[in-house]
Design an enzyme around this catalytic site. Structure first.
Site, PDB file in Angstrom:
ATOM      1  N   THR A  98       8.478  -9.493  -0.653  1.00  0.00           N
ATOM      2  CA  THR A  98       7.149  -8.979  -1.014  1.00  0.00           C
ATOM      3  C   THR A  98       6.987  -9.097  -2.520  1.00  0.00           C
ATOM      4  O   THR A  98       7.605  -8.351  -3.285  1.00  0.00           O
ATOM      5  CB  THR A  98       7.001  -7.518  -0.574  1.00  0.00           C
ATOM      6  OG1 THR A  98       7.184  -7.429   0.847  1.00  0.00           O
ATOM      7  CG2 THR A  98       5.623  -6.980  -0.936  1.00  0.00           C
ATOM      8  N   LYS A 114      -0.386  -9.350   2.810  1.00  0.00           N
ATOM      9  CA  LYS A 114       0.690  -8.351   2.778  1.00  0.00           C
ATOM     10  C   LYS A 114       0.360  -7.266   1.755  1.00  0.00           C
ATOM     11  O   LYS A 114       0.612  -6.072   2.008  1.00  0.00           O
ATOM     12  CB  LYS A 114       2.018  -9.030   2.420  1.00  0.00           C
ATOM     13  CG  LYS A 114       3.230  -8.081   2.344  1.00  0.00           C
ATOM     14  CD  LYS A 114       3.614  -7.555   3.701  1.00  0.00           C
ATOM     15  CE  LYS A 114       4.804  -6.588   3.655  1.00  0.00           C
ATOM     16  NZ  LYS A 114       6.082  -7.245   3.408  1.00  0.00           N
ATOM     17  N   LYS A 125       7.203  -0.178  -5.924  1.00  0.00           N
ATOM     18  CA  LYS A 125       7.054  -1.600  -6.227  1.00  0.00           C
ATOM     19  C   LYS A 125       5.773  -2.176  -5.608  1.00  0.00           C
ATOM     20  O   LYS A 125       4.973  -2.834  -6.285  1.00  0.00           O
ATOM     21  CB  LYS A 125       8.262  -2.366  -5.706  1.00  0.00           C
ATOM     22  CG  LYS A 125       8.213  -3.864  -5.958  1.00  0.00           C
ATOM     23  CD  LYS A 125       9.170  -4.631  -5.058  1.00  0.00           C
ATOM     24  CE  LYS A 125       8.655  -4.655  -3.636  1.00  0.00           C
ATOM     25  NZ  LYS A 125       9.339  -5.569  -2.737  1.00  0.00           N
TER      26      LYS A 125
END
Length: 1413
Positions: free
Chosen positions: A483, A561, A629
């Protein structure tokens, strides 16, 4: 995961639909409606949080009541019409008053309702009065000239549906009850469910005082199958409504931020909607609202305005209790801003215009652009994708390892690298190739997959020291599945182009978790050039269940995502805020969670993460730092795109707060700790640990009859079916005796077993050690064979019992489904985990594990944390729902209560079982073996009536069902086991903490008497095959030698538990450990005295694989709950007792207790002499001086099966020293008959004190040379010290003259024993035996030989003499041999031994001890 429906998305949602959400109290029950499908539906009960059966009389009276009952409606909305329709169908008559004129009254009249002109008229004559009014309308309804109170009848029930604060609702209740008198008041919030289970169905949350909820039951049961009732509290419903409104408000704003961010990132909104609706970022609001937003539906504005009002009320409620709601605060301000702007006359356009200005995009224009199907693009890609053989893989973390392993299983050649070396070793054991750096794994690969934690690590993989890029061949494809931000990938693609080596880049973030990674069922979004996607298509297809190809080039898939993570992160934080707020409001958080799962505040993350909060279990599946994050990426992109994301920013700050507080590596649900720390609330809602004594006192008396008499009767057994118990490990035989166990199940063997007409037999499947898929196949195979064998034997019918772990571990419900798939649908599944010997009780549907005097809910024990079969729920209804993944809801599970067992008896159980709906699941509560016997008797009666049941039970059910009476534990003497020279073998493979404590106690208690050999789990499960084999060989050799030396030997796995990253990996490790233990036992060459296997999987594998037993007989138990088997003659070591010790049974001393009772009997001179007293014989004590003498005594004793005593005289000790004593002790320990070591004639205090420390079993204190009083003093002193060491003490009173072993007594010193003085001497000194002086002298016999009166010796034995010392004749035999020439010293020793043995054997017969060992 949320399964969105287009019908849902198009459903109109007005103000009333949101006001319908209800409140929550302190004590709740769930009720089901009365209908044909539920003849015994649950009724709310103040004394029990679980449903209880409704009597038939209540059904009849409910029906009769409905036909003549009037329901008055004061205020109408759309939901009121649905309620009215259902009431009419149930026979109720309706009348109503509409507070604000609308078309709703026309619909009410069409249903047959009567229109009233005032609230008073609507209430007149009504049994139930429903009030639905806004704050502004309440004055007229309650305080007007013709208000409700003026029309209410005595005994009527008021159902109040308005969403006011709890205090306001309580004031209204007080006013109406005081104004009217005898009326009941119910605070009810009624809404349509949105979950898959309850989609569109009415749900009721109600609260009332006293017996109000019972009065309202006929009304509620007519309109809903899902009723939550709170007892003795009013106004709690609005609290639930508030929590749900909080979630809806936050979810709406999050949905808006997400869809606009995605569109600004270049994604088509409908493509984004389709993907997110089926992903972890989904919520009911997202599914429902986004289509309205994209189509500019006018209802959106209406809904938005109501949500502004509702969230404002919630903010006010939070302010009144001083509770911070940072997410809702921002969402509320956002909603105010979005709904307050005016754009001409079109009010419906206001929010869309506002959002267009804020986010810089026309959402309708974007939605009208041509869309595409990402799934269809993936389907088109795969057939044209290029073949790939060799793959490089960097990053074997939790998900990465599963992905790489799955690619291996899919026949790709995978070479992998990870910084963590043990992971590389594990991968190599699976058959993968490993490298020492990213550079090494990139040589000659066609595809390189990067699955690391962040952008920095991805950068380092490619461009760092030993980076991949320099080794990748031209034309290679790089798949980035980490990611990372879209911007990073866009930049990376350009950098790769600049390399001019034809590299392809595929942006392919993944979702789905560790388990799905290993299964190859991930969800993957992929974007890139056509060539890049074509190169990666086959690899991505192998890893995914759902593959979406996203148009827009590299960065597009990561944008999807990113949007998903925005929603997922906000939803987790919102769930934390909602649950913390609910806790502050005093709600029961577990029930709050259950209601929200059906309401509009639901999100996928709420359903998945709140259970972690409720269990206070933050084992990381996805850490707090992950969302630090991921939301950081979201905010980075929002900054680059220059669009504000207020709500996402606050959520990010919450995760940052959690990380900075030390919870960064905890599960992301730990963000709730920010609220807990800030406000002092606790979300955790576990079943409490309770006092066992108090709980049992609260239960009614047991059923007075003894069903065991019936269960064991011939009548019962002739009518009963054969119980075929499929045991998922060998410990299920814990409560039975004289029952056979099969470890093979071919049809021929089963026919033979059925032909014996047994009441029961076990089939050992050991399925708990298998994967789910293998367990299913095994169960089906066994059931087919059982069915075929039963058909081959005339008159046989059977019931299958799936005997499982009493702490709820195992393959449920998969094995049950497997049985049904072969044998057909059952009338009911019976769940009965009660197990008395293990302290497992089920009370009020909660399953408990006893810990001393406490009852601990099973879900709070170490067993619930099992790596392969873990669970959360202690309530068995909820456990069923959890294990079936919601396919069988908790409220669809029936139960047999302890009340029914103890007050209704077998007949009531039979009736209950016969009335269950076909295919039901029924839980059996039980707190005693009598409870299980009552249930079993009732079940047999139901079977006689034709009912078929499938049972998933613990061990106690089996013994009760076949009427077995318990027996006391079996000892070696019960089996006629004589003293064996080898040690017992103890194998421990179980890892539960209980086992570790038991092993620690065993080692502590036995010390050096026990040989402990540890098996390194790391070496046998994680290292190379060579290291594994070396460890197995080493342990087997050491254990063989130890057993041969006579020591009990413990072979145990190292106690540090090594688990996999998934349940499947953990089972694989368990399998390796178990197979290593099997190999060790197979290689042990010494036949053990007994074998004890600890742990279910371990004991099964040892029996079936190591010892190759095909059948066994359960003799009984070695300890309560610990089965003792006699293995079949085909097994290795037939006749050796096999103790099957479950991993979860017994206190800390349990293993030590069993080993003590099964250990070789300890040497005891006292026991030898007491046995002689009982048997009327004497024991010979033979003086020994050397090895030959010791061996002669042992050999003669073993040959004559006689006890004997090795006796060391001070003269012999002077010459032989400690080695002589050690030789005697070792020989005694190895002997097959009772032998002890005795120190004779200890006449010196200093000398005797030294001998007490040498290991003698008994001592003779010889103070006969002292004056009487000094003899008493000396003997008493030594006796006290010797008894402290559990040594027998013999003393001497009187002296014989003569010389023995250089000790001489002159004639003038000799004196016979004074008989009168003897008793006094014994009393004063406390000795155990007395050597009396009655004649003769010490020394050699004359040349003519002895002239002994042996008849006197026999008379002495008859009078109680139990020990005779023998020396001279034995020594003479030895010395005579020395006079003869011998060729070799060895021949001399052998001859001397045989000569002495002959004399000793003769004496053993003379004393009468031969044959008495």
């Amino acid at each position: 995961m949320l399964k969105p429906s287009r019908l849902l998305a198009g459903t109109a949602r007005g103000s009333a639909a949101h006001k319908d959400l209800g409140g929550w109290p302190t004590k709740w029950t769930v009720a089901m409606s009365l209908d044909d499908d539920h003849p015994h539906a649950p009724l709310p009960s103040p004394s029990n949080s679980a449903p209880s059966p409704i009597p038939t009389e209540l059904e009849l009276s409910s029906s009769a009541m409905a036909s003549s009952t009037v329901v008055g409606f004061v205020g109408l909305d759309e939901l009121s019409l649905e309620i009215a329709s259902l009431l009419v169908k149930s026979g109720f008559r309706l009348q109503g008053f509409e507070v604000t004129e609308s078309s709703l009254m026309n619909g009410f009249l069409e249903l047959g309702g009567v229109k009233c002109r005032s609230p008073m008229e609507a209430a007149r004559g009504a049994t139930f009065v429903i009030i639905m009014a806004s704050v502004n309308e309440l004055h007229e309804v309650l305080y007007g000239e013709e208000d409700v109170a003026k029309g209410l009848c005595k005994g009527s029930v008021i159902i109040f549906r308005s969403t006011l604060s709890p205090s306001h609702t309580q004031k209204i209740e007080k006013y109406l009850t005081e104004e009217v008198g005898d009326v009941a008041f119910v605070d009810a919030h009624i809404f349509r469910g949105v979950s898959e289970e309850m989609n569109g169905k009415i749900i009721i949350v109600a609260s009332g005082r006293g017996r109000t909820n019972e009065k309202i039951q006929p009304f509620f049961s007519a309109i809903s199958k899902k009723v939550y009732c709170c007892h003795n509290e009013i106004g709690a419903g609005s609290k639930i409504w508030a929590v749900n409104s909080l979630l809806e408000g936050i979810h709406l704003v999050a949905s808006v931020e997400a869809i606009y961010l995605g569109v600004r990132a270049g994604l088509h909104p409908m493509v984004l909607y389709d993907i997110i609706s089926n992903a972890a970022g989904s919520s009911w609001i997202f599914v429902d609202i986004i289509p309205k937003l994209l189509s500019a539906d006018q209802l959106l504005t209406y809904y938005l305005n109501n949500l502004v009002k509702d969230t404002g009320l919630v903010m006010g409620m939070a302010k009144s209790i001083t509770f911070p709601l940072p997410l809702l605060s921002v969402a509320h301000q956002h909603l105010i801003h979005d709904s307050s702007r005016k754009y001409g006359d079109d009010a419906s356009a206001a929010p869309l215009k506002t959002w267009e200005q804020i986010y810089g995009v026309d959402i309708q224009d974007a939605a009208n652009k041509k869309s595409y199907s990402p799934g269809q693009l993936a389907d088109e890609l795969i057939p044209t994708s290029k073949a790939v053989n060799k793959i490089g893989f960097v990053g074997l973390g939790a998900m990465g390892f599963g992905m790489a392993a799955h690619l291996l299983r899919s026949n790709f050649h995978v070479i992998a690298y990870d910084v963590y070396k043990p992971t590389l070793s594990r991968f190599a054991e699976l058959g993968g190739t490993t490298g020492d750096s990213p550079l090494e794994v990139s040589k000659d690969v066609e595809v390189l997959i990067i699955m690391v934690a962040n952008e920095s690590q991805a950068e380092n993989v490619l461009y760092g020291n030993d980076g991949s890029l320099s080794a990748l061949p031209s034309g290679a494809t790089i798949i980035v599945s980490s990611t990372v931000s879209p911007g990073f990938l866009i930049g990376l693609e350009q950098r790769l182009k600049d390399e001019n080596k034809g590299f392809n880049l595929v942006d392919a973030p993944v979702s789905g978790g560790v388990k799905r990674a290993a299964e190859g069922t991930l969800t993957i979004m992929a974007s890139g050039t056509d060539d890049a996607l074509s190169s990666a298509g086959n690899v991505l297809s192998a890893l995914s269940e759902k593959l979406y190809v996203i148009r827009g080039g590299c960065g597009a898939a990561s944008s999807v995502k990113m949007v998903n993570q925005l929603l997922a992160g906000v939803h987790i934080a919102a769930a934390a805020e909602a649950m913390a707020f609910g806790a502050r409001l005093g709600l029961k958080t577990r029930e709050l969670f259950e209601i929200i799962m059906h309401a509009g505040g639901f999100s996928w993350m709420f359903g998945n993460r709140v259970p972690h909060m409720l269990e206070n279990d933050y084992t990381p599946y996805s850490a707090v730092d992950i969302f630090v994050k991921d939301l950081g990426i979201v905010l980075n992109e929002s900054s680059n795109l220059k669009i504000p994301l207020y709500l996402s920013s606050v959520a990010h700050q919450l995760f940052l707060s959690g990380s900075s507080s030390g919870w960064g590596r905890c599960d992301d649900a730990a963000v709730v700790k920010v609220y807990e720390t800030l406000t002092g609330v606790r979300i955790e809602d576990k079943n409490p640990i309770i006092s066992k004594v108090d709980m049992f006192k609260s239960l009614p008396p047991e059923w007075p009859g003894n069903p065991l008499e019936y269960l064991s009767s011939m009548e019962c057994q002739n009518n009963s079916k054969v119980l075929v118990v499929l045991d998922d490990d060998p410990t299920g035989t814990q409560t039975v005796h004289d029952i056979e166990v099969l470890t093979e199940w071919n049809i021929e063997m089963l026919v033979e077993q059925f032909s014996k007409r047994p009441t029961c037999f076990f089939i050992l499947t050991n399925s708990r050690s298998l994967t789910t898929e293998k367990a299913i196949l095994l169960t089906k195979n066994i059931c087919r064979n059982v069915e075929a064998a039963a058909e081959a034997v005339k008159g046989i019918d059977f019931t299958i019992v799936l005997r499982g772990d009493s702490t709820l571990r195992g393959h449920f419900p998969e094995e049950a489904y497997a049985v049904v798939s072969v044998l057909g649908e059952m009338d009911a599944w019976i769940i009965c985990p009660f197990f008395l010997q293990g302290g497992r009780y089920t009370i009020d549907d909660i399953h408990y594990v006893a810990d001393a005097d406490r009852l601990v809910p099973a879900g709070e024990t170490e067993f619930a944390k099992d790596a392969a079969f873990g669970y959360r729920s202690s309530n068995l209804r909820e456990w069923v729902e959890e294990k079936t993944k919601g396919r069988i809801p908790a409220n669809n599970v029936s139960s047999v209560s302890i009340n029914l067992l103890r007050k209704g008896g077998p007949a009531a159980i039979c009736e209950h079982l016969c009335n269950l709906q076909k295919g039901s699941i029924c839980i059996v509560n039980a707190a005693s073996e009598r409870d299980i016997s009552v249930f079993s008797a009732g079940m047999i009666q139901a079977e006689i009536k034709g009912k078929r049941f499938l049972c998933r039970t613990a061990a106690s059910f089996v013994s009760a069902r076949i009427g077995i009476e318990p027996r006391p534990p079996i000892c070696p003497s019960d089996l006629g086991i004589t003293k064996d020279t080898s040690g017992g073998l103890i194998i421990v493979g179980s890892y539960v903490p209980k086992t570790t404590k038991q092993v620690e106690a065993l080692i502590s208690q036995f010390g050096p008497k026990l040989k402990c050999v540890e098996v390194s789990v790391d070496k046998i499960s994680m290292k190379s095959i060579q290291e594994r084999d070396e460890e197995i060989n080493h342990v087997a050799n050491v254990a063989s030698a130890s057993l041969k030396s006579g020591k009990d030997t413990l072979v145990m796995t190292s106690r540090q538990l090594i688990t996999g990253r998934s349940p499947e990996e953990s089972l694989e490790i368990n399998s390796k450990v178990s197979s290593a233990l099997v190999a060790i036992v197979q290689q042990i060459t010494t036949r053990p005295r007994y074998i004890l296997a600890k742990g279910g999987i371990t004991s099964s594998d040892i029996a079936t694989k190591a010892l190759e037993a095909k059948r066994a007989k359960v003799i009984g138990q070695a300890l309560a709950g610990v089965p003792l088997w006699q293995l079949g003659p085909e097994s290795h070591h037939p006749g050796v007792p096999y103790i099957v010790f479950p991993g979860n049974v017994g206190d800390n001393n349990a293993i030590a207790d069993v080993v003590t009772s099964w250990a070789r009997p300890s040497r005891s001179t006292k026991d030898i002499l007491l046995n002689a007293e009982k048997g009327g014989y004497a024991v010979g004590a033979f003086n020994v001086y050397n090895l030959e003498g010791v061996e002669a005594v042992i050999s003669a004793a073993e040959a004559e099966n006689s006890p004997a005593i090795l006796q060391v005289h001070p003269g012999a000790l002077k010459h032989g020293g400690v080695p002589l004593v050690a030789c005697c002790i070792a020989a005694a320990d190895q002997a097959r008959v009772p032998i002890t070591v005795h120190f004779d004639h200890g006449s010196s205090k200093v000398e005797v004190l030294e001998e007490l420390e040498l290991g003698f079993d008994s001592v003779m204190v010889d103070g006969s040379h002292l004056p009487y009083e000094e003899n008493v003093s000396y003997t008493k002193f030594i006796t006290r010290l010797a008894h402290a060491k559990e040594m027998l003490v013999e003393a001497e009173l009187g002296r014989l003259s003569g010389t023995e072993d250089d000790l001489t007594v002159e004639d003038y010193e000799a004196r016979l024993t004074d008989v009168k003085q003897a008793q006094e001497f014994i009393d004063k000194t406390g000795i155990n035996a007395l050597a009396v002086c009655i004649g003769n002298v010490h020394g050699k016999y004359p040349a003519s030989g002895p002239n002994l009166r042996l008849n006197l010796l026999k008379e002495c034995i008859a009078l109680g003499v139990r020990k005779f010392n023998v020396n001279t004749e034995v020594r003479s035999a030895y010395l005579d041999v020395l006079q003869k020439p011998h060729k070799d010293l060895v021949h001399l020793m052998a001859s001397a031994k045989e000569a002495m043995k002959t004399v000793i054997a003769e004496k053993l017969h003379l004393f009468g001890s031969a044959g008495k060992a």
